[in-house]
Enzyme design. Structure first.
Site, PDB file in Angstrom:
ATOM      1  N   ARG A 173       0.926  -1.149  -0.138  1.00  0.00           N
ATOM      2  CA  ARG A 173      -0.110  -0.025  -0.050  1.00  0.00           C
ATOM      3  C   ARG A 173       0.931   1.184   0.025  1.00  0.00           C
ATOM      4  NH1 ARG A 173      -2.706  -3.878  -0.759  1.00  0.00           N
ATOM      5  NH2 ARG A 173      -4.909  -4.364  -0.151  1.00  0.00           N
TER       6      ARG A 173
ATOM      7  N   VAL B  37      -8.121  -9.559  -4.946  1.00  0.00           N
ATOM      8  CA  VAL B  37      -8.078  -8.822  -3.419  1.00  0.00           C
ATOM      9  C   VAL B  37      -7.379  -9.778  -2.642  1.00  0.00           C
ATOM     10  CG1 VAL B  37      -9.372  -7.883  -1.661  1.00  0.00           C
ATOM     11  CG2 VAL B  37     -10.446  -7.866  -3.867  1.00  0.00           C
ATOM     12  N   ASP B  38      -6.097  -9.016  -2.020  1.00  0.00           N
ATOM     13  CA  ASP B  38      -5.481  -9.926  -1.155  1.00  0.00           C
ATOM     14  C   ASP B  38      -5.990  -9.571   0.223  1.00  0.00           C
ATOM     15  OD1 ASP B  38      -4.797  -7.154  -0.509  1.00  0.00           O
ATOM     16  OD2 ASP B  38      -2.654  -7.152  -1.025  1.00  0.00           O
ATOM     17  N   SER B  39      -5.066 -10.271   1.230  1.00  0.00           N
ATOM     18  CA  SER B  39      -5.723 -10.394   2.592  1.00  0.00           C
ATOM     19  C   SER B  39      -5.988  -9.030   3.159  1.00  0.00           C
ATOM     20  CB  SER B  39      -4.768 -11.339   3.357  1.00  0.00           C
ATOM     21  OG  SER B  39      -3.427 -10.725   3.243  1.00  0.00           O
ATOM     22  N   GLY B  41      -6.586  -6.241   1.613  1.00  0.00           N
ATOM     23  CA  GLY B  41      -7.610  -5.834   0.881  1.00  0.00           C
ATOM     24  C   GLY B  41      -8.823  -6.173   1.485  1.00  0.00           C
TER      25      GLY B  41
END
Lengths: 244, 81
Positions: A173, B37-39, B41
């Protein structure tokens, strides 16, 4: 990078120097303090006097409710935090065989639990913004160990493990998480050790002297800057060549 | 809140918070494979759901979510209390 920087334990010592540095680099700075409001106000006044923006916010950063309340106040007054500097820390030294559970818990709570609480609170908005910097102040005690500081060294080594794990979790991110590990720096914390101890310490340091809080703050300032965008999960030792 | 309203809000959050392509979001789409979607996310989505619907979703209930439709089911169930 500009925005809002929260520095815990910023009324004196390394935290104070970090707050002043980040303010001079253009950040609006939150000067967190536990009990010394007069000293915190002085830091805020100094920043404002130089044309910067700062507020002082009291909070015991080892306390979950206090941390939540602090983040609410800060977000309301200045907006989301873009740089978090987990600096607040205490020592309560003693040889392990004589170290009380209270000494252990107090140091771990203030130095390590606080890092968990504040980082968790700050990451919410950083993840949303897909940007942010977390800079944790560790210590060479956490890297090399130090007799009489089992609690402090454990807390500071814990900060390094926390830094690496969190860096891996939020790297996708655009958020970096790093640690700075100062050696012997002239602050109230090291003044309490007395001339004999600090003199003996200086003899072990390659540069032959204690460091200044400003010499630590400049590294924190760098990690918060655009120039450090590809550094994460690292522990940068700032100790004048003590731990070699 | 009607189920269609929850579905609409869910799509909106997936687009706005997770940056997903609106065309790919169907009720049978899986977070991990179809939507990539990753964890983290999924955690972001949960936080957004909690904020927007005013519900609390414990981690153990969130772990079983596989499709968008299941997330809608969970929110609907939470809203009914």
């Amino acid at each position: 990078m500009t925005g809002v920087a929260l520095v815990t334990g910023a009324s004196r010592g390394i935290g104070r120097a970090v707050a002043l540095k980040l303010a001079s680099d253009g950040f609006a700075v939150v000067v967190n303090y536990a009990s010394n409001s007069a000293k915190a106000d002085e830091v805020v006044a100094q920043i404002r006097g130089a044309g910067g923006k700062a507020i002082a916010v009291q909070a015991d950063v080892g306390d979950q409710d206090a941390v939540s309340a602090m983040f609410e106040v800060v977000t309301e007054q200045l907006g989301p935090i873009t740089v978090l500097v987990n600096n607040a820390g205490i020592t309560d030294d003693g040889l392990l065989l004589r170290m009380s559970v209270d000494q252990w818990d107090r140091v771990i709570t203030t130095n390590l639990r606080s890092v968990y609480l504040c980082t968790k609170a700050a990451l919410r908005s950083m993840i949303r913004a897909k940007a942010g910097r977390v800079i944790n102040i560790s210590s060479v005690s956490g890297v090399s160990g130090n007799a009489g500081q089992a609690n402090y060294a454990a807390s500071k080594a814990g900060v390094i493990g926390f830094t690496k794990s969190t860096a891996k979790e939020v790297g996708s991110r655009g958020i970096t998480v790093n640690a700075v590990a100062p050696g012997f720096i002239s602050t109230d914390m090291t003044d309490a050790l007395g001339d004999e101890v600090t003199g003996a310490a200086a003899a072990q340091i390659s540069l032959g002297r204690l460091g200044s809080p400003e010499e630590v703050a400049s590294v924190v300032g760098y990690l918060a800057s655009d120039g450090a965008s590809y550094i994460t999960g690292q522990t940068i030792v700032v100790d004048g060549g003590l731990a070699l | 809140m009607e189920r269609t309203d929850i579905e609409a809000k869910m799509k909106e959050l997936l687009v706005e918070e997770l940056g997903l392509d609106a065309d790919k979001i169907t009720m049978s789409a899986t977070f991990e494979e179809d939507l990539e979607v990753d964890s983290l996310g999924v955690v972001e989505l949960l936080m957004a759901l909690e904020d927007n619907f005013g519900v609390q979703i414990p981690d153990e209930e969130a772990e079983s979510l596989i499709t968008v439709g299941e997330a809608v089911d969970l929110v609907e169930q939470k809203l009914k209390g």
